[in-house]
Design an enzyme around this catalytic site. Structure first.
Site, PDB file in Angstrom:
ATOM      1  N   ASP A 123       0.841  -1.195   0.000  1.00 18.17           N
ATOM      2  CA  ASP A 123       0.000   0.000   0.000  1.00 18.17           C
ATOM      3  C   ASP A 123       0.876   1.246   0.000  1.00 18.17           C
ATOM      4  OD1 ASP A 123      -2.302  -1.584   0.245  1.00 18.17           O
ATOM      5  OD2 ASP A 123      -2.088  -1.644   2.430  1.00 18.17           O
ATOM      6  N   ASP A 147       0.545   7.742   7.968  1.00 16.25           N
ATOM      7  CA  ASP A 147       1.047   6.391   8.251  1.00 16.25           C
ATOM      8  C   ASP A 147       2.428   6.478   8.880  1.00 16.25           C
ATOM      9  OD1 ASP A 147      -0.962   4.580   7.301  1.00 16.25           O
ATOM     10  OD2 ASP A 147      -0.417   5.073   5.258  1.00 16.25           O
ATOM     11  N   LEU A 193      -2.004   2.870  11.682  1.00 16.24           N
ATOM     12  CA  LEU A 193      -3.119   3.653  11.144  1.00 16.24           C
ATOM     13  C   LEU A 193      -3.871   2.837  10.100  1.00 16.24           C
ATOM     14  CD1 LEU A 193      -4.286   6.443  11.793  1.00 16.24           C
ATOM     15  CD2 LEU A 193      -3.204   7.284   9.709  1.00 16.24           C
TER      16      LEU A 193
END
Length: 337
Positions: free
Chosen positions: A70, A76, A122
């Site tokens: 990702d 993040d 997160l």
């Protein structure tokens, strides 16, 4: 007109954990201090999530990609650093595993404790720019007797976790946590900076009316999945179909499932043969919480918490939620075998 009574005897997360500690005479207090570090991380991340747009923390972090493939958001990276620093400085952690780091983090000897923390700093961050609820998921293991803290201390079945929880960041910050004797929910009071007990002893209904799954993957499902979700949408005469609710943020979807019942699923399919969600820091903590709340969590064929991961970023399929709903999909898989 009568004045509204102000409650002055509030139960905070710290107070609740201390009460538990007092009930166990053998407790050293280390876990209490570690949970304080987790709280600090959650409070810090909650503040950054609320201010993300104002502080220009939305968007991608320079094209970086995490172990899941990702694209990393700025939040993040910041959230990961917040938790690593908070956990390391507690002096109670030996090993950390984060979704954002390829390798496990082994804490230096002078700061090392006797616990391991696995976490997704997160979860759901791909939705952050749209203002959708996101969250932190975490699980805690105690290192094995005689160990100095290695990867083997986290490559264990989820049932061996001593604590599991998540913190959801949205209109409020809600922490849901279990230390192995039920599930409690807390809400962050920003005025005093404490998580206050608001959802004591959460119990998931034995059957719900909601299913939560990414139906965009329906063309890749196996026969059992297809049969099960069709049975929810097209039930026999006299039964109402289930409502579909899918946010795409695991924390938000599981939170709703715990409170209202039903089923959350991210199954294996032809595209993701081992499922998509990570075992250690997504499936295990959520399965632990679900079981502690009276529900069940399976891969389709076995209990999620009985699996032993081979690598820290292993994946597994998951169906979790109300006991009767999970039993329905389990029976379909048994029939198809």
């Amino acid at each position: 007109m009568s004045e509204e009574k102000v409650t002055t005897d509030i139960i905070t997360l710290t107070r609740h954990v201390l009460d538990e500690q007092r009930r166990h005479k053998e407790a050293s207090g280390d876990l209490t201090l570690l949970l304080n570090a987790v709280q600090l991380g959650c409070k810090f991340v909650a503040t950054n999530v609320r201010k993300a747009r104002l502080l220009n923390l939305v968007g991608l972090a320079g094209g970086a990609v995490n172990i899941s493939g990702d694209e990393q958001k700025k939040l993040d990276v910041i959230s990961n650093e917040i938790f690593i620093n908070a956990l390391r400085s507690s002096g109670k952690v030996a090993v950390m595993v984060s979704e954002e780091d390829d390798e496990a983090i082994i804490v230096e000897d002078e700061m090392k404790g006797k616990y391991c923390v696995v976490f997704d700093p997160l979860d759901g961050s791909s939705n952050i720019d749209a203002g959708v609820n996101v969250g932190t998921i975490f699980g805690i293991y105690k290192i094995k007797d005689g160990s100095n803290g290695t990867i083997s201390d986290v490559l264990r079945p989820g049932r061996e976790m001593v604590v599991a929880g998540y913190c959801m960041y949205g209109s409020s910050a809600n922490m849901v946590i279990s230390v192995g004797n039920g599930v409690d929910g807390y809400t962050l009071d920003n005025a005093i900076g404490e998580f206050i007990l608001t959802h004591p002893n959460i119990k998931i209904p034995t059957r719900g009316k909601i299913y939560s799954v990414n139906e965009g993957n329906a063309k890749y499902w196996d026969e059992s999945c297809t049969e099960y979700f069709n049975s929810l949408k097209f039930p026999p005469e006299g039964k109402n179909p289930y409502s579909a609710r899918y946010i795409g943020s695991m924390v938000a979807d599981v939170h709703r499932t715990l409170l209202y019942g039903g089923i959350f699923a991210y199954p294996a399919d032809k595209k993701s043969k081992n499922g998509k969600l990570r075992m250690l820091y997504e499936c295990f903590p959520m399965a632990f919480l679900t079981e502690q709340a009276g529900g069940r969590a399976i891969t389709g064929k076995e209990r999620v918490l009985d699996i032993t991961p081979q690598k820290i970023h292993d994946r597994c399929p998951i169906f979790l939620g109300s006991k009767d709903d999970v039993e329905d999909i389990e029976n379909i898989y048994k029939k198809q075998c």
